[in-house]
Design a protein around this motif. Structure first.
Motif, PDB file in Angstrom:
ATOM      1  N   PRO A 186       0.829  -1.207   0.000  1.00 58.51           N
ATOM      2  CA  PRO A 186       0.000   0.000   0.000  1.00 58.51           C
ATOM      3  C   PRO A 186       0.862   1.254   0.000  1.00 58.51           C
ATOM      4  N   VAL A 187       0.310   2.338  -0.518  1.00 59.72           N
ATOM      5  CA  VAL A 187       1.031   3.600  -0.598  1.00 59.72           C
ATOM      6  C   VAL A 187       0.512   4.549   0.465  1.00 59.72           C
ATOM      7  N   ALA A 188       1.422   5.056   1.281  1.00 59.24           N
ATOM      8  CA  ALA A 188       1.110   6.114   2.249  1.00 59.24           C
ATOM      9  C   ALA A 188      -0.116   5.799   3.091  1.00 59.24           C
ATOM     10  N   GLY A 189      -0.164   4.580   3.620  1.00 59.76           N
ATOM     11  CA  GLY A 189      -1.237   4.231   4.537  1.00 59.76           C
ATOM     12  C   GLY A 189      -2.536   3.826   3.882  1.00 59.76           C
ATOM     13  N   GLN A 190      -2.568   3.713   2.549  1.00 62.36           N
ATOM     14  CA  GLN A 190      -3.787   3.282   1.878  1.00 62.36           C
ATOM     15  C   GLN A 190      -4.043   1.801   2.161  1.00 62.36           C
ATOM     16  N   ALA A 191      -5.309   1.407   2.092  1.00 60.55           N
ATOM     17  CA  ALA A 191      -5.664   0.017   2.370  1.00 60.55           C
ATOM     18  C   ALA A 191      -5.108  -0.923   1.305  1.00 60.55           C
ATOM     19  N   HIS A 192      -4.989  -0.437   0.078  1.00 57.88           N
ATOM     20  CA  HIS A 192      -4.420  -1.246  -0.993  1.00 57.88           C
ATOM     21  C   HIS A 192      -3.778  -0.318  -2.007  1.00 57.88           C
ATOM     22  N   ALA A 193      -2.958  -0.880  -2.877  1.00 59.44           N
ATOM     23  CA  ALA A 193      -2.256  -0.077  -3.869  1.00 59.44           C
ATOM     24  C   ALA A 193      -3.035  -0.049  -5.176  1.00 59.44           C
ATOM     25  N   GLU A 194      -3.105   1.129  -5.790  1.00 59.93           N
ATOM     26  CA  GLU A 194      -3.582   1.261  -7.165  1.00 59.93           C
ATOM     27  C   GLU A 194      -2.352   1.125  -8.057  1.00 59.93           C
ATOM     28  N   VAL A 195      -2.349   0.151  -8.948  1.00 58.24           N
ATOM     29  CA  VAL A 195      -1.161  -0.165  -9.735  1.00 58.24           C
ATOM     30  C   VAL A 195      -1.417   0.109 -11.209  1.00 58.24           C
ATOM     31  N   VAL A 196      -0.505   0.848 -11.828  1.00 58.55           N
ATOM     32  CA  VAL A 196      -0.523   1.051 -13.278  1.00 58.55           C
ATOM     33  C   VAL A 196       0.735   0.405 -13.848  1.00 58.55           C
ATOM     34  N   GLN A 197       0.546  -0.507 -14.792  1.00 62.04           N
ATOM     35  CA  GLN A 197       1.663  -1.148 -15.480  1.00 62.04           C
ATOM     36  C   GLN A 197       1.804  -0.545 -16.875  1.00 62.04           C
ATOM     37  N   TYR A 198       3.024  -0.541 -17.380  1.00 60.88           N
ATOM     38  CA  TYR A 198       3.281   0.118 -18.662  1.00 60.88           C
ATOM     39  C   TYR A 198       4.522  -0.479 -19.313  1.00 60.88           C
ATOM     40  N   ARG A 199       4.573  -0.346 -20.627  1.00 59.46           N
ATOM     41  CA  ARG A 199       5.776  -0.697 -21.370  1.00 59.46           C
ATOM     42  C   ARG A 199       5.721  -0.021 -22.730  1.00 59.46           C
ATOM     43  N   SER A 200       6.873   0.110 -23.355  1.00 55.91           N
ATOM     44  CA  SER A 200       6.973   0.571 -24.735  1.00 55.91           C
ATOM     45  C   SER A 200       8.182  -0.111 -25.350  1.00 55.91           C
ATOM     46  N   ILE A 201       7.921  -1.045 -26.237  1.00 58.55           N
ATOM     47  CA  ILE A 201       9.010  -1.800 -26.854  1.00 58.55           C
ATOM     48  C   ILE A 201       9.838  -0.899 -27.766  1.00 58.55           C
ATOM     49  N   ASP A 202       9.161   0.013 -28.456  1.00 60.53           N
ATOM     50  CA  ASP A 202       9.844   0.935 -29.366  1.00 60.53           C
ATOM     51  C   ASP A 202      10.049   2.291 -28.691  1.00 60.53           C
ATOM     52  N   TRP A 203      10.998   3.048 -29.214  1.00 63.97           N
ATOM     53  CA  TRP A 203      11.229   4.395 -28.714  1.00 63.97           C
ATOM     54  C   TRP A 203      10.007   5.266 -28.991  1.00 63.97           C
ATOM     55  N   LYS A 204       9.570   6.027 -27.993  1.00 62.83           N
ATOM     56  CA  LYS A 204       8.495   6.998 -28.139  1.00 62.83           C
ATOM     57  C   LYS A 204       9.082   8.395 -27.969  1.00 62.83           C
ATOM     58  N   VAL A 205       8.746   9.284 -28.894  1.00 62.13           N
ATOM     59  CA  VAL A 205       9.359  10.611 -28.921  1.00 62.13           C
ATOM     60  C   VAL A 205       8.335  11.672 -28.529  1.00 62.13           C
ATOM     61  N   ALA A 206       8.706  12.522 -27.580  1.00 56.50           N
ATOM     62  CA  ALA A 206       7.893  13.682 -27.202  1.00 56.50           C
ATOM     63  C   ALA A 206       8.566  14.933 -27.751  1.00 56.50           C
ATOM     64  N   HIS A 207       7.830  15.748 -28.499  1.00 53.69           N
ATOM     65  CA  HIS A 207       8.345  17.000 -29.049  1.00 53.69           C
ATOM     66  C   HIS A 207       7.940  18.128 -28.096  1.00 53.69           C
ATOM     67  N   LEU A 208       8.920  18.786 -27.502  1.00 55.87           N
ATOM     68  CA  LEU A 208       8.654  19.753 -26.438  1.00 55.87           C
ATOM     69  C   LEU A 208       9.237  21.114 -26.795  1.00 55.87           C
ATOM     70  N   PRO A 209       8.586  22.209 -26.349  1.00 55.66           N
ATOM     71  CA  PRO A 209       8.941  23.536 -26.858  1.00 55.66           C
ATOM     72  C   PRO A 209      10.130  24.207 -26.191  1.00 55.66           C
ATOM     73  N   ASN A 210      10.529  23.754 -24.981  1.00 54.50           N
ATOM     74  CA  ASN A 210      11.585  24.484 -24.278  1.00 54.50           C
ATOM     75  C   ASN A 210      12.387  23.559 -23.367  1.00 54.50           C
ATOM     76  N   VAL A 211      13.456  24.116 -22.797  1.00 54.73           N
ATOM     77  CA  VAL A 211      14.377  23.335 -21.971  1.00 54.73           C
ATOM     78  C   VAL A 211      13.683  22.783 -20.730  1.00 54.73           C
ATOM     79  N   GLN A 212      12.855  23.609 -20.072  1.00 57.94           N
ATOM     80  CA  GLN A 212      12.228  23.145 -18.833  1.00 57.94           C
ATOM     81  C   GLN A 212      11.289  21.974 -19.092  1.00 57.94           C
ATOM     82  N   ASP A 213      10.465  22.065 -20.136  1.00 54.96           N
ATOM     83  CA  ASP A 213       9.568  20.952 -20.445  1.00 54.96           C
ATOM     84  C   ASP A 213      10.363  19.693 -20.786  1.00 54.96           C
ATOM     85  N   SER A 214      11.468  19.865 -21.516  1.00 51.97           N
ATOM     86  CA  SER A 214      12.325  18.735 -21.856  1.00 51.97           C
ATOM     87  C   SER A 214      12.923  18.107 -20.603  1.00 51.97           C
ATOM     88  N   SER A 215      13.409  18.947 -19.689  1.00 46.41           N
ATOM     89  CA  SER A 215      13.998  18.455 -18.446  1.00 46.41           C
ATOM     90  C   SER A 215      12.967  17.724 -17.595  1.00 46.41           C
TER      91      SER A 215
END
Length: 215
Positions: free
Chosen positions: A126-155
């Motif tokens: 559990p997270v932070a005292g919760q009775a149970h955990a909410e779990v999100v699973q994820y994967r990406s076999i291929d590279w995914k590209v995000a196009h971002l407008p500035n340094v802060q968004d990129s960072s």
């Protein structure tokens, strides 16, 4: 509220090798660079903690400042108010999963959001005292590209991908920034509630990842 021994241990960890990770600006970064475990954290709004022990308040302020937070203090009515926030995501590079869990507990107690991806667990805690955990699973076999407008968004995007345990790489061209990520194996994050789980699943789906939500 904050256990003195825990706060002291975290301060010792900061001075003894636990570091705020720097967000890379170019080239590929492996998912577990140098064997480190990455944990992202932020607290967008000011959070006030009322403390009655001056030494504990001092340790708490030192910890918050070491983490790069804005900090304000005030003393009145026999106690000390410690206010803090960090409006952007920051990244800790930790030496073990045990340190990650210790920091996650501390961040939750202090009012921060935190993010850490890892391979799937049979029985997520559990997270932070919760009775149970909410779990999100994820994967990406291929590279995914995000196009971002500035340094802060990129960072910020790079920090999130590294905290999620993904390989990352970044580039700049034609007036924008590209941040790429891939996680060929299934990873997962535990969230404190259903709303947070759906928000992160939506973020990952929009970024091009496969996702599953277990609750």
């Amino acid at each position: 509220m904050f256990k003195p021994i825990l706060v002291a241990a975290l301060l010792t960890a900061l001075s003894g090798g636990v570091a705020l990770a720097q967000s890379p600006t170019s080239s590929a970064i492996p998912a577990a660079e140098g064997g480190k475990h990455h944990l992202a954290f932020r607290m967008q709004n000011w959070k006030t903690v009322h403390m009655h022990d001056a030494e504990q308040a001092k340790q708490h302020v030192e910890t918050l400042k070491a983490l790069g937070c804005e900090v304000k203090t005030a003393q009145h009515d026999g106690h000390i108010d410690v206010q803090a926030r960090t409006t952007i995501w920051k990244l800790l590079a930790l030496d073990s999963q045990g340190q990650v869990e210790q920091w996650q507990a501390w961040f939750a107690q202090a009012g921060f959001d935190s993010l850490h991806g890892h391979p799937p667990l049979e029985n997520p805690a559990p997270v932070a005292g919760q009775a149970h955990a909410e779990v999100v699973q994820y994967r990406s076999i291929d590279w995914k590209v995000a196009h971002l407008p500035n340094v802060q968004d990129s960072s910020q995007r790079t920090i999130l991908y590294r905290a999620l345990g993904c390989e990352t790489k970044s580039d700049q061209h034609s007036g924008h920034f590209d941040v790429s990520a891939r996680c060929p194996d299934w990873m997962e994050i535990e969230l404190p509630n259903h709303q947070a789980a759906h928000a992160w699943q939506d973020f990952l789906n929009k970024a091009g990842f496969e996702t599953k939500h277990n609750h």
